[in-house]
Design a protein around this motif. Structure first.
Motif, mmCIF file in Angstrom:
data_model
loop_
_atom_site.group_PDB
_atom_site.id
_atom_site.type_symbol
_atom_site.label_atom_id
_atom_site.label_comp_id
_atom_site.label_asym_id
_atom_site.label_seq_id
_atom_site.Cartn_x
_atom_site.Cartn_y
_atom_site.Cartn_z
ATOM 1 N N MET A 1 0.912 -1.158 -0.130
ATOM 2 C CA MET A 1 0.052 0.219 -0.138
ATOM 3 C C MET A 1 0.758 1.107 0.185
ATOM 4 O O MET A 1 1.906 1.309 0.612
ATOM 5 N N ARG A 2 0.460 2.189 -0.900
ATOM 6 C CA ARG A 2 1.280 3.692 -0.663
ATOM 7 C C ARG A 2 0.201 4.552 -0.023
ATOM 8 O O ARG A 2 -0.790 4.983 -0.529
ATOM 9 N N VAL A 3 0.918 5.238 1.030
ATOM 10 C CA VAL A 3 0.282 6.026 1.735
ATOM 11 C C VAL A 3 0.873 7.447 1.926
ATOM 12 O O VAL A 3 2.113 7.453 1.606
ATOM 13 N N ALA A 4 -0.013 8.352 1.976
ATOM 14 C CA ALA A 4 0.622 9.640 2.123
ATOM 15 C C ALA A 4 0.447 10.192 3.563
ATOM 16 O O ALA A 4 -0.675 10.224 3.878
ATOM 17 N N VAL A 5 1.632 10.636 4.300
ATOM 18 C CA VAL A 5 1.578 11.020 5.497
ATOM 19 C C VAL A 5 1.826 12.506 5.427
ATOM 20 O O VAL A 5 2.801 12.969 4.989
ATOM 21 N N VAL A 6 0.782 13.130 5.874
ATOM 22 C CA VAL A 6 0.818 14.848 5.742
ATOM 23 C C VAL A 6 0.999 15.538 7.155
ATOM 24 O O VAL A 6 0.513 15.441 8.162
ATOM 25 N N GLY A 7 2.402 15.883 7.394
ATOM 26 C CA GLY A 7 3.148 16.454 8.482
ATOM 27 C C GLY A 7 4.081 15.510 8.906
ATOM 28 O O GLY A 7 3.928 14.144 9.191
ATOM 29 N N GLY A 8 5.190 16.103 9.233
ATOM 30 C CA GLY A 8 6.382 15.074 9.429
ATOM 31 C C GLY A 8 7.125 15.404 10.802
ATOM 32 O O GLY A 8 8.309 14.866 11.114
ATOM 33 N N LYS A 9 6.306 16.210 11.651
ATOM 34 C CA LYS A 9 6.884 16.244 13.019
ATOM 35 C C LYS A 9 6.542 15.026 13.912
ATOM 36 O O LYS A 9 6.781 13.863 13.444
ATOM 37 N N LEU A 10 5.891 15.299 14.955
ATOM 38 C CA LEU A 10 5.752 14.172 16.138
ATOM 39 C C LEU A 10 4.938 12.899 15.482
ATOM 40 O O LEU A 10 5.239 11.967 15.430
ATOM 41 N N GLN A 11 3.742 13.468 15.221
ATOM 42 C CA GLN A 11 2.805 12.588 14.707
ATOM 43 C C GLN A 11 3.202 11.973 13.461
ATOM 44 O O GLN A 11 2.764 10.765 12.959
ATOM 45 N N GLY A 12 3.755 12.722 12.482
ATOM 46 C CA GLY A 12 4.179 12.358 11.191
ATOM 47 C C GLY A 12 5.409 11.026 11.379
ATOM 48 O O GLY A 12 5.494 10.211 10.737
ATOM 49 N N LEU A 13 6.238 11.335 12.520
ATOM 50 C CA LEU A 13 7.305 10.467 12.841
ATOM 51 C C LEU A 13 6.512 9.167 13.117
ATOM 52 O O LEU A 13 7.001 7.987 12.854
ATOM 53 N N GLU A 14 5.630 9.149 14.183
ATOM 54 C CA GLU A 14 4.782 7.793 14.379
ATOM 55 C C GLU A 14 4.133 7.256 13.189
ATOM 56 O O GLU A 14 4.469 5.919 13.169
ATOM 57 N N ALA A 15 3.713 7.884 12.470
ATOM 58 C CA ALA A 15 2.726 7.318 11.338
ATOM 59 C C ALA A 15 3.787 6.824 10.383
ATOM 60 O O ALA A 15 3.689 5.580 9.867
ATOM 61 N N ALA A 16 5.016 7.466 10.018
ATOM 62 C CA ALA A 16 5.794 6.942 9.295
ATOM 63 C C ALA A 16 6.761 5.558 9.670
ATOM 64 O O ALA A 16 6.985 4.709 8.910
ATOM 65 N N LYS A 20 5.959 1.997 7.905
ATOM 66 C CA LYS A 20 7.113 1.255 7.390
ATOM 67 C C LYS A 20 7.245 -0.007 8.071
ATOM 68 O O LYS A 20 7.526 -1.250 7.400
ATOM 69 N N LYS A 21 6.841 -0.369 9.276
ATOM 70 C CA LYS A 21 6.592 -1.367 9.818
ATOM 71 C C LYS A 21 5.670 -2.476 9.371
ATOM 72 O O LYS A 21 5.782 -3.767 9.344
ATOM 73 N N ALA A 22 4.486 -1.918 8.733
ATOM 74 C CA ALA A 22 3.600 -2.343 8.005
ATOM 75 C C ALA A 22 3.997 -2.999 6.534
ATOM 76 O O ALA A 22 3.052 -3.612 6.026
ATOM 77 N N GLY A 23 5.185 -2.394 6.306
ATOM 78 C CA GLY A 23 5.647 -2.870 4.683
ATOM 79 C C GLY A 23 4.939 -1.891 3.868
ATOM 80 O O GLY A 23 5.273 -2.183 2.615
ATOM 81 N N TRP A 24 4.248 -0.535 4.203
ATOM 82 C CA TRP A 24 3.865 0.127 3.304
ATOM 83 C C TRP A 24 4.977 1.254 2.576
ATOM 84 O O TRP A 24 5.839 1.371 3.279
ATOM 85 N N GLU A 25 4.738 1.848 1.465
ATOM 86 C CA GLU A 25 5.441 2.920 0.764
ATOM 87 C C GLU A 25 5.092 4.145 1.457
ATOM 88 O O GLU A 25 3.817 4.630 1.180
ATOM 89 N N VAL A 26 5.700 4.753 1.859
ATOM 90 C CA VAL A 26 5.638 6.000 2.638
ATOM 91 C C VAL A 26 5.823 7.535 1.887
ATOM 92 O O VAL A 26 7.042 7.526 1.581
ATOM 93 N N VAL A 27 4.898 8.263 1.463
ATOM 94 C CA VAL A 27 4.996 9.528 0.699
ATOM 95 C C VAL A 27 4.709 10.492 1.899
ATOM 96 O O VAL A 27 3.638 10.492 2.491
ATOM 97 N N LEU A 28 5.871 11.317 2.260
ATOM 98 C CA LEU A 28 5.728 12.199 3.322
ATOM 99 C C LEU A 28 5.533 13.651 2.772
ATOM 100 O O LEU A 28 6.229 14.163 1.575
ATOM 101 N N ILE A 29 4.564 14.418 3.264
ATOM 102 C CA ILE A 29 4.332 15.893 2.576
ATOM 103 C C ILE A 29 4.467 16.834 3.916
ATOM 104 O O ILE A 29 3.670 16.538 4.815
ATOM 105 N N ASP A 30 5.290 17.916 3.850
ATOM 106 C CA ASP A 30 5.372 18.846 4.736
ATOM 107 C C ASP A 30 5.967 20.065 4.131
ATOM 108 O O ASP A 30 6.722 20.228 3.153
#
Length: 388
Positions: A1-16, A20-30
């Motif tokens: 799965m390809r996911v967009a994480v919007v926000g790269g601070k504390l919540q974004g760090l958790e999400a990313a 990645k532990k789920a094996g997803w492709e992470v697209v980060l936007i900030d």
């Protein structure tokens, strides 16, 4: 799965991290290209999601949008753009409106009979004063007397929550919901620094079974009241054998989901993300603690090591995920050999709480020895000085 994480601070760090532990492709936007989650993503876009014309093209081939920020304008834009692009958005706007205001959520607690701190002026001193719309420990004051109270409010502060100060251990619980199906996850124990910011999470709480069951039922009750379609966390304090709810947040929290992942093997984001992406709830599953976890933040500078709240991570710049970091299972850190000032989030595990704590102490001792640390500081909550 390809996911967009919007926000790269504390919540974004958790999400990313969890994505990645789920094996997803992470697209980060900030808007900032030096956020903590930068090095955990597969692709990065420096973008302002409120500029929908620029943001919409990024949504091509995205399977799920994960908001990891609390800016209301940005969240509103994500709701519109997700609808336009027909991409699932892991967010419950209605629940978030309630939880993002402590005044509104406290009113809900009162109507629902949820145990919570006694509001001012029904309680006496000491009291806690905090902004209604700030998350975590931002702007929290402990006030011990009427004189201190007067001095604080001479500064013209409005829309603040004022309630009794409670002493006791703090606990957190995540609850997820989708299409009327709710699930409470693992309870974690929180330890605060001197400005009431969470510095340490214990993945296996020292909470009696009866109180754990009460907390789980309380969490499910709150989720049903909100008709939750997403994730929320509930922070409580155990005061005189009663769990009292301090606050709720209907958004992806930081710190605790990673601690839950290491304690139980359950990836909260993976379960909920699949539900949103596939349009159906999860099959029922059990939460089984497998090991104990100590998750904490440290700041090293000027031959000093300080354990401190997560605010030290927020503005530390891009962090790297390291294995076996001075003996810790994992660390998220900007450390490089020879660097004199750096931060790290340390993750240590053990078969029991004592074993995990002993391992944590060995990690700290190893850092102190290798770096040549002269001073170790681990502060606990104290009165915050007023800036008059």
């Amino acid at each position: 799965m390809r996911v967009a994480v919007v926000g790269g601070k504390l919540q974004g760090l958790e999400a990313a991290y969890l994505a990645k532990k789920a094996g997803w492709e992470v697209v980060l936007i900030d808007k900032n290209n030096q956020v903590p989650a930068l090095k955990l993503c597969d692709q990065f876009y420096k973008n302002d999601v409120t500029k929908i014309v620029e943001w919409i093209p990024i949504l091509k081939k995205i399977d799920l949008i994960i908001p990891a920020l609390e800016n209301q304008e940005a969240l509103n834009s994500l709701v519109r753009s997700a609808h336009y692009a027909n991409v699932p958005l892991l967010f419950d706007g209605d629940a978030y409106v309630i939880s993002s205001s402590k005044l509104v959520s406290n009113e809900m607690f009162a109507r629902s009979g949820v145990p919570a701190p006694i509001p001012w002026p029904e309680c006496g001193f000491p009291i806690i004063v905090k902004p209604s719309d700030s998350s975590g420990s931002q702007g929290v004051y402990k006030i011990n007397s009427a004189l201190e109270f007067q001095r604080l409010f001479e500064k013209g502060l409005t829309d603040w929550v004022i309630e009794e100060y409670l002493e006791g251990p703090s606990y957190s619980l995540e609850v997820i919901g989708y299409a009327g199906i709710y699930k409470a996850l693992q309870i974690t124990e929180l330890e605060m620094d001197d400005v009431y910011d969470c510095k340490r999470v214990l993945g296996s709480p020292t909470l009696p079974v009866k109180l754990r069951e009460e907390f789980v039922q309380l969490g499910l009750r709150l989720a049903r009241n909100l008709k939750l379609n997403g994730i929320m966390d509930i922070e409580t304090i155990l005061h005189r054998d009663t769990l009292k709810v301090l606050e709720i947040d209907a958004r992806l929290p930081s710190q605790t989901p990673i601690a839950v992942y290491h304690a139980t093997g359950t990836n909260i984001l993976e379960i909920l993300g699949k539900a949103f992406a596939e349009g159906k709830p999860w099959a029922d599953f059990e939460i089984q603690p497998k090991q104990s976890v100590v998750f904490e933040h440290i700041h090293v500078s000027k031959n000093r090591l300080e354990v401190a709240g997560e605010h030290i991570i927020s503005n530390a710049g891009p962090l790297t995920l390291c294995k076996n970091f001075f003996g810790a299972d994992e660390a998220l850190t900007n450390f490089t050999p020879g660097r004199t000032e750096w931060v790290a989030t340390l993750i240590m595990t053990g078969e029991s709480n004592q074993e995990a704590w002993d391992r944590r102490c060995r990690v700290i001792q190893e850092i102190v020895k290798e770096i040549g640390i002269a001073q170790y500081i681990d502060r606990y909550p104290a009165q915050r000085e007023l800036e008059i």
